[in-house]
Scaffold this active site. Sequence first.
Site, short mmCIF file in Angstrom:
data_model
loop_
_atom_site.label_atom_id
_atom_site.label_comp_id
_atom_site.label_asym_id
_atom_site.label_seq_id
_atom_site.Cartn_x
_atom_site.Cartn_y
_atom_site.Cartn_z
N SER A 205 -26.58 -11.39 10.51
CA SER A 205 -27.32 -11.10 9.28
C SER A 205 -27.09 -9.65 8.87
O SER A 205 -26.15 -9.00 9.37
CB SER A 205 -28.81 -11.39 9.49
OG SER A 205 -29.50 -11.37 8.27
N ASN A 206 -27.89 -9.13 7.97
CA ASN A 206 -27.75 -7.73 7.55
C ASN A 206 -29.13 -7.12 7.31
O ASN A 206 -30.14 -7.80 7.46
CB ASN A 206 -26.86 -7.63 6.30
CG ASN A 206 -27.44 -8.40 5.14
OD1 ASN A 206 -28.52 -8.09 4.65
ND2 ASN A 206 -26.74 -9.45 4.71
N ARG A 207 -29.17 -5.86 6.93
CA ARG A 207 -30.43 -5.12 6.88
C ARG A 207 -31.17 -5.22 5.54
O ARG A 207 -32.11 -4.47 5.31
CB ARG A 207 -30.17 -3.65 7.18
CG ARG A 207 -29.68 -3.39 8.57
CD ARG A 207 -29.65 -1.90 8.85
NE ARG A 207 -28.86 -1.59 10.03
CZ ARG A 207 -29.32 -1.72 11.26
NH1 ARG A 207 -30.54 -2.13 11.48
NH2 ARG A 207 -28.52 -1.43 12.28
#
Length: 393
Positions: A205-207
């Site tokens: 995933s990402n932030r």
Amino acid sequence: MLHGRKILLIVSGSVAAFKALMLVRLLRAEGATVRAVLTAGGARFVTRESLAAITGEHVSDDLWAAESEIGHIRLARWADAVVVAPASASRLAQMAQGLAGDLAGCVLLATRAPVLAAPAMNPAMWAHPATEANVALLAARGVRFVGPGEGAMAEPESGPGRLAEPEEMAAAIRALFAEGPLQGKHVLVTAGPTQEPIDPVRYISNRSSGRQGYAIAAALAALGARVTLVSGPVVLAAPPGVAVKRVESARDMLAACEAALPADAAIFAAAVADWRVAQEAGQKMKKEPGADAPTLTMALNPDILATVAKHAVRPRLVIGFAAETENVVEHARQKLARKGCDWIVANDVSGDVFGGGENTVHLVSASGVEDWPKMPKEEVAAKLAARVAEFFE
Ligand code: CTP
């Protein structure tokens, strides 16, 4: 703000029906007149007498008795808004099918007023594809939704399904009457990250926090738009009056966006993972002693923005985001052409944008570039929503 409004409340069968009584008090305190229709299921949880006492009005629960009193057509015409709270899985299915076997069903077919549904059911029932399809169909027909939320339920289970709180429902009812320049427009917004599964317990995933997309959805709703927010996993609450469809992977996000069409405008603020793991493992990957670390082969995810921009029922205004650390405007111009969108909100992410409260953006379109000063994400959202309203003027 609800002074003089006539609200028809349909109470269907759910253990959460007691919250409908609290909702009536809030609505009446704001000056609304509330009449209630109690379905057979609803009558299992609250009584006709308690609804009559709290609304101060006669409560209708029988189609044939109602015909002799006021009639379902007159009741449907009387209402400035129809609110189904709680809306059980069964009631949503009946609404989706247009079934008119009881007073509530007849009123829902006969009314031309805006309809708001507040679903309440067991999380497994809410997640069932049949319920999902019913909700998507109703949303496409213009029914608005508030909730469901997560939290304590009658059963020891977790997940969305809990009836929205009375204050949230009241806010969503106010939003039905919000007279803004985007009244009658449907806007699709994506927000948050996506999660791409590696195996049943791991993901990539990402932030992205989702804050910018949620703020945009709220700003559009405040201008009167009907907003469908397709959201990746975030910790933010649904903005008042906004229908949120929660998804995990990019492919699910694309399916939810396509299901939400047609829309007048679409704004893609989600940080969609560009790649997913080509072969998701069916079981948790085990580390064998002495074995090498695994190599993950990636596959390209569908481009949701580009797909919607080329869709047979393309929204008139398609807006993308571009996260850049250098040559911000030049890259945005290229992206505009490549993805087939109308505007790009080019985001300078060289600072601490992810999860932060502020954003520095440039609005890039075929007609030029506007540099907006650094400002809170809510202000970026309000300015963008105002631009969308100008576009439709
Ligand atoms: N987008 C999308 N689906 C994807 C990838 C991106 O809808 N699979 C949307 C994003 O929501 C955003 C825009 O496309 O509106 C961003 O485009 P993208 O190609 O991902 O560019 P950046 O993330 O800005 O970065 P890069 O150009 O480096 O890929």
